[in-house]
Motif scaffolding. Structure first.
Motif, PDB file in Angstrom:
ATOM      1  N   LEU A  25       0.817  -1.212   0.000  1.00 32.12           N
ATOM      2  CA  LEU A  25       0.000   0.000   0.000  1.00 32.12           C
ATOM      3  C   LEU A  25       0.852   1.265   0.000  1.00 32.12           C
ATOM      4  O   LEU A  25       0.540   2.242  -0.684  1.00 32.12           O
ATOM      5  CB  LEU A  25      -0.933  -0.014   1.206  1.00 32.12           C
ATOM      6  CG  LEU A  25      -2.025  -1.083   1.164  1.00 32.12           C
ATOM      7  CD1 LEU A  25      -2.735  -1.171   2.508  1.00 32.12           C
ATOM      8  CD2 LEU A  25      -3.024  -0.800   0.057  1.00 32.12           C
ATOM      9  N   ALA A  26       1.934   1.235   0.763  1.00 31.77           N
ATOM     10  CA  ALA A  26       2.808   2.411   0.802  1.00 31.77           C
ATOM     11  C   ALA A  26       3.405   2.683  -0.577  1.00 31.77           C
ATOM     12  O   ALA A  26       3.460   3.827  -1.046  1.00 31.77           O
ATOM     13  CB  ALA A  26       3.913   2.200   1.833  1.00 31.77           C
ATOM     14  N   THR A  27       3.850   1.617  -1.237  1.00 32.75           N
ATOM     15  CA  THR A  27       4.424   1.759  -2.574  1.00 32.75           C
ATOM     16  C   THR A  27       3.376   2.266  -3.559  1.00 32.75           C
ATOM     17  O   THR A  27       3.630   3.169  -4.361  1.00 32.75           O
ATOM     18  CB  THR A  27       4.972   0.399  -3.055  1.00 32.75           C
ATOM     19  OG1 THR A  27       5.903  -0.108  -2.107  1.00 32.75           O
ATOM     20  CG2 THR A  27       5.671   0.546  -4.394  1.00 32.75           C
ATOM     21  N   THR A  28       2.186   1.698  -3.478  1.00 37.81           N
ATOM     22  CA  THR A  28       1.105   2.080  -4.394  1.00 37.81           C
ATOM     23  C   THR A  28       0.688   3.531  -4.195  1.00 37.81           C
ATOM     24  O   THR A  28       0.581   4.309  -5.152  1.00 37.81           O
ATOM     25  CB  THR A  28      -0.113   1.157  -4.188  1.00 37.81           C
ATOM     26  OG1 THR A  28       0.284  -0.199  -4.408  1.00 37.81           O
ATOM     27  CG2 THR A  28      -1.233   1.510  -5.136  1.00 37.81           C
ATOM     28  N   LEU A  29       0.461   3.922  -2.938  1.00 34.63           N
ATOM     29  CA  LEU A  29      -0.033   5.269  -2.654  1.00 34.63           C
ATOM     30  C   LEU A  29       1.018   6.341  -2.880  1.00 34.63           C
ATOM     31  O   LEU A  29       0.690   7.516  -3.062  1.00 34.63           O
ATOM     32  CB  LEU A  29      -0.568   5.327  -1.226  1.00 34.63           C
ATOM     33  CG  LEU A  29      -1.799   4.447  -0.964  1.00 34.63           C
ATOM     34  CD1 LEU A  29      -2.116   4.381   0.517  1.00 34.63           C
ATOM     35  CD2 LEU A  29      -3.006   4.964  -1.738  1.00 34.63           C
ATOM     36  N   CYS A  30       2.292   5.935  -2.871  1.00 41.59           N
ATOM     37  CA  CYS A  30       3.375   6.889  -3.165  1.00 41.59           C
ATOM     38  C   CYS A  30       3.651   6.995  -4.660  1.00 41.59           C
ATOM     39  O   CYS A  30       4.530   7.751  -5.076  1.00 41.59           O
ATOM     40  CB  CYS A  30       4.649   6.482  -2.439  1.00 41.59           C
ATOM     41  SG  CYS A  30       4.586   6.719  -0.656  1.00 41.59           S
ATOM     42  N   GLY A  31       2.930   6.221  -5.468  1.00 43.02           N
ATOM     43  CA  GLY A  31       3.104   6.291  -6.909  1.00 43.02           C
ATOM     44  C   GLY A  31       4.353   5.619  -7.415  1.00 43.02           C
ATOM     45  O   GLY A  31       4.850   5.949  -8.499  1.00 43.02           O
ATOM     46  N   LYS A  32       4.879   4.652  -6.649  1.00 41.31           N
ATOM     47  CA  LYS A  32       6.093   3.950  -7.048  1.00 41.31           C
ATOM     48  C   LYS A  32       5.748   2.642  -7.771  1.00 41.31           C
ATOM     49  O   LYS A  32       4.766   1.982  -7.447  1.00 41.31           O
ATOM     50  CB  LYS A  32       6.957   3.631  -5.826  1.00 41.31           C
ATOM     51  CG  LYS A  32       7.400   4.837  -5.015  1.00 41.31           C
ATOM     52  CD  LYS A  32       8.360   5.709  -5.805  1.00 41.31           C
ATOM     53  CE  LYS A  32       8.883   6.859  -4.955  1.00 41.31           C
ATOM     54  NZ  LYS A  32       9.803   7.742  -5.715  1.00 41.31           N
ATOM     55  N   ARG A  33       6.575   2.285  -8.740  1.00 37.43           N
ATOM     56  CA  ARG A  33       6.405   0.984  -9.401  1.00 37.43           C
ATOM     57  C   ARG A  33       6.802  -0.108  -8.425  1.00 37.43           C
ATOM     58  O   ARG A  33       7.835  -0.044  -7.770  1.00 37.43           O
ATOM     59  CB  ARG A  33       7.236   0.904 -10.668  1.00 37.43           C
ATOM     60  CG  ARG A  33       7.373  -0.496 -11.242  1.00 37.43           C
ATOM     61  CD  ARG A  33       7.965  -0.517 -12.623  1.00 37.43           C
ATOM     62  NE  ARG A  33       6.974  -0.098 -13.614  1.00 37.43           N
ATOM     63  CZ  ARG A  33       7.235   0.055 -14.912  1.00 37.43           C
ATOM     64  NH1 ARG A  33       8.466  -0.142 -15.358  1.00 37.43           N
ATOM     65  NH2 ARG A  33       6.271   0.421 -15.748  1.00 37.43           N
ATOM     66  N   GLN A  34       5.973  -1.148  -8.367  1.00 41.90           N
ATOM     67  CA  GLN A  34       6.191  -2.251  -7.437  1.00 41.90           C
ATOM     68  C   GLN A  34       6.471  -3.543  -8.210  1.00 41.90           C
ATOM     69  O   GLN A  34       5.790  -3.848  -9.193  1.00 41.90           O
ATOM     70  CB  GLN A  34       4.936  -2.424  -6.574  1.00 41.90           C
ATOM     71  CG  GLN A  34       4.980  -3.593  -5.632  1.00 41.90           C
ATOM     72  CD  GLN A  34       3.628  -3.844  -5.000  1.00 41.90           C
ATOM     73  OE1 GLN A  34       3.225  -4.970  -4.816  1.00 41.90           O
ATOM     74  NE2 GLN A  34       2.904  -2.772  -4.662  1.00 41.90           N
ATOM     75  N   ARG A  37       2.291  -1.997 -11.122  1.00 44.24           N
ATOM     76  CA  ARG A  37       3.038  -3.114 -10.550  1.00 44.24           C
ATOM     77  C   ARG A  37       3.412  -4.051 -11.683  1.00 44.24           C
ATOM     78  O   ARG A  37       2.673  -4.183 -12.663  1.00 44.24           O
ATOM     79  CB  ARG A  37       2.218  -3.823  -9.474  1.00 44.24           C
ATOM     80  CG  ARG A  37       0.891  -4.399  -9.927  1.00 44.24           C
ATOM     81  CD  ARG A  37       0.030  -4.801  -8.738  1.00 44.24           C
ATOM     82  NE  ARG A  37      -0.212  -3.645  -7.896  1.00 44.24           N
ATOM     83  CZ  ARG A  37      -0.207  -3.685  -6.557  1.00 44.24           C
ATOM     84  NH1 ARG A  37      -0.052  -4.833  -5.930  1.00 44.24           N
ATOM     85  NH2 ARG A  37      -0.400  -2.600  -5.857  1.00 44.24           N
ATOM     86  N   VAL A  38       4.563  -4.675 -11.534  1.00 39.36           N
ATOM     87  CA  VAL A  38       5.032  -5.613 -12.545  1.00 39.36           C
ATOM     88  C   VAL A  38       4.973  -7.006 -11.938  1.00 39.36           C
ATOM     89  O   VAL A  38       5.705  -7.320 -10.995  1.00 39.36           O
ATOM     90  CB  VAL A  38       6.463  -5.283 -13.018  1.00 39.36           C
ATOM     91  CG1 VAL A  38       6.897  -6.255 -14.111  1.00 39.36           C
ATOM     92  CG2 VAL A  38       6.535  -3.845 -13.528  1.00 39.36           C
ATOM     93  N   ILE A  39       4.067  -7.819 -12.447  1.00 37.14           N
ATOM     94  CA  ILE A  39       3.862  -9.171 -11.948  1.00 37.14           C
ATOM     95  C   ILE A  39       4.590 -10.131 -12.867  1.00 37.14           C
ATOM     96  O   ILE A  39       4.271 -10.237 -14.054  1.00 37.14           O
ATOM     97  CB  ILE A  39       2.361  -9.518 -11.895  1.00 37.14           C
ATOM     98  CG1 ILE A  39       1.597  -8.482 -11.062  1.00 37.14           C
ATOM     99  CG2 ILE A  39       2.160 -10.927 -11.345  1.00 37.14           C
ATOM    100  CD1 ILE A  39       2.015  -8.410  -9.609  1.00 37.14           C
ATOM    101  N   TYR A  40       5.558 -10.822 -12.328  1.00 37.50           N
ATOM    102  CA  TYR A  40       6.331 -11.758 -13.146  1.00 37.50           C
ATOM    103  C   TYR A  40       5.684 -13.135 -13.122  1.00 37.50           C
ATOM    104  O   TYR A  40       5.477 -13.723 -12.067  1.00 37.50           O
ATOM    105  CB  TYR A  40       7.778 -11.830 -12.671  1.00 37.50           C
ATOM    106  CG  TYR A  40       8.629 -10.725 -13.259  1.00 37.50           C
ATOM    107  CD1 TYR A  40       9.391 -10.945 -14.391  1.00 37.50           C
ATOM    108  CD2 TYR A  40       8.630  -9.451 -12.695  1.00 37.50           C
ATOM    109  CE1 TYR A  40      10.152  -9.920 -14.955  1.00 37.50           C
ATOM    110  CE2 TYR A  40       9.383  -8.427 -13.251  1.00 37.50           C
ATOM    111  CZ  TYR A  40      10.152  -8.676 -14.379  1.00 37.50           C
ATOM    112  OH  TYR A  40      10.891  -7.666 -14.944  1.00 37.50           O
TER     113      TYR A  40
END
Length: 429
Positions: A14-23, A85-88
């Protein structure tokens, strides 16, 4: 993120998502080689992990301790953010491919699934599947948050997915008393057997259990219903944001994966399932954008308005006699036995049909053959290779077989001969 699961994973997500960072989740069940490929392919600059010693060989990588969890309840805005987000995916070649899923795909998928599941604040979701998988992120993190519901995580139960005793999963359902959950077919079969052996039923609190990631035989769905598990089979893939079709409550039909989600269009072209709609990925990382119509590589047909999966297009086996066999057809019947985690039907180079069975308890050849009493003789395997979940890279986390590894195994390992179920007399009648 390199976390096995739990609240730390959720907060980091959630922190990564809400900060606009690629996960970029690093699945704990991937090999070191696969995760090293992900780190390089995605150009990861920082990793959130509780096991920093695994990344000391990469000095340019910033190591971040898991997020500190504050006391008291957490609240989050309705908006999921604008990050992707990049799902491998595991990849049949062993080299994972990065699927880019952004806010538009997630929002469309969540909107459609919320209608199917009818999620609300009264729900409690028991999270079993690994959170590095997109489907569990959707069902175990985002849907409950947007619905104001609760999620409970039990990693001991997750271990059953990789061959650990099923008792931890059975106990988790009894302790948590959830209303929803998500399982792979292998886990569902073992849970059903554990309940039957104890003459018990699933908790009455359950109202919706989704099953997916691999095909489920109608026999398994009926067995689940007999112990009062409200199981609903669905179908999807990461490239379409995890879910394309799902059986609805009150409209469940074994043998199908239900109706297509609202907002999506599925068309069968040359027997292949194709999808258009807002949940299709942006594209593969370091690749071209996704086309408007996504060809899934899965074979299927419609029975009325319900989608039926016939198998993987590129997994199709062609026998020396020219007969086509979808291995999933055979595997789903075998996998209905709770002692079997997964199976793979493959052809040896000499044209011999071999079945690999990944079992967590003793099982005999005649018992396996008995599972195939209703299939034609030409689809029945001539030989059997028995193994267990510890066999390297043979089974993906969803319970599906790695067909590249299976092909290598059937051509290098000895197989036990299997006597056909049908006798010559019965075949002649």
């Amino acid at each position: 993120m390199a976390l096995t699961g739990g609240v730390d994973y959720v907060v980091a997500d959630l922190a990564t998502t809400l900060c606009g960072k690629r996960q970029v989740p690093l699945p704990f069940f991937f090999s070191h080689t696969q995760n090293a490929h992900i780190l390089m392919d995605a150009g990861v600059g920082a990793v959130v992990t509780s096991t920093p010693e695994l990344f000391t060989a990469l000095p340019k990588l910033q190591i971040i301790d898991p997020v500190d969890i504050p006391d008291g309840p957490l609240s989050f805005p309705d908006y999921l953010g604008g990050a992707d987000r990049v799902i491998y995916t595991s990849g049949s070649s062993g080299r994972p491919k990065g699927v880019i899923i952004g806010d538009p795909q997630l929002s469309a998928s969540l909107t459609a699934l919320a209608l199917v599941i009818n999620a609300g604040p009264q729900d409690r979701h028991l999270s079993i599947l690994p959170l590095a998988q997109l489907l569990e992120q959707i069902c175990g993190i985002f849907l409950p948050i947007l619905a104001g519901a609760e999620t409970v995580m039990r990693f001991e139960a997750t271990k059953a997915l990789f061959g650990a005793p099923i008792a931890a999963l059975t106990d988790a359902f009894e302790e948590v008393q959830p209303s929803t959950s998500l399982l792979a077919p292998g886990l569902l079969g073992r849970w059903v057997q554990d309940l039957k052996a104890a003459s018990r039923h699933a908790p009455a609190s359950l109202r919706f259990v989704a099953v997916g990631g691999a095909s489920s035989s109608p026999a398994l769905i009926y067995k689940a219903a007999s112990v009062r598990i409200p199981v609903h089979e669905g179908y999807g893939l990461s490239e379409c944001c995890a879910v394309v079709a799902m059986n609805r409550p009150g409209q469940n039909r074994a043998g199908s994966v239900g109706q297509v989600l609202d907002g999506l269009e599925v068309e069968i072209i040359n027997n292949e399932i194709t999808v258009t709609g807002p949940t299709i990925m942006a594209g593969y990382l370091n690749g071209t954008p996704a086309p408007e119509r996504w060809y899934t590589g899965d074979l299927g047909h419609f029975d009325g308005d319900r989608l039926v999966i016939d198998g993987r297009k590129y997994a199709l086996l062609v026998t020396p006699a020219g007969r086509n066999i979808s291995p999933e057809w055979i595997e789903s019947r075998v996998n209905a036995d709770p002692r079997i985690v997964s199976s793979a039907l493959a052809l040896r180079q000499d044209g011999t049909l071999i079945l690999i069975v990944v079992a967590v308890a003793p099982i005999t050849g005649p018992e396996i053959v008995a599972c195939l009493s209703d299939v034609p003789a030409y689809t029945q395997p001539d030989g059997l290779i028995l193994t267990d979940p510890s066999h390297p890279d043979l089974v993906f986390a969803a319970g599906t077989p790695n067909r590249a590894v299976a092909h290598q195994l059937v051509n290098t390992a000895d197989a036990l001969p299997l006597a056909p179920f049908q006798t010559k007399e019965s075949l002649a009648s």
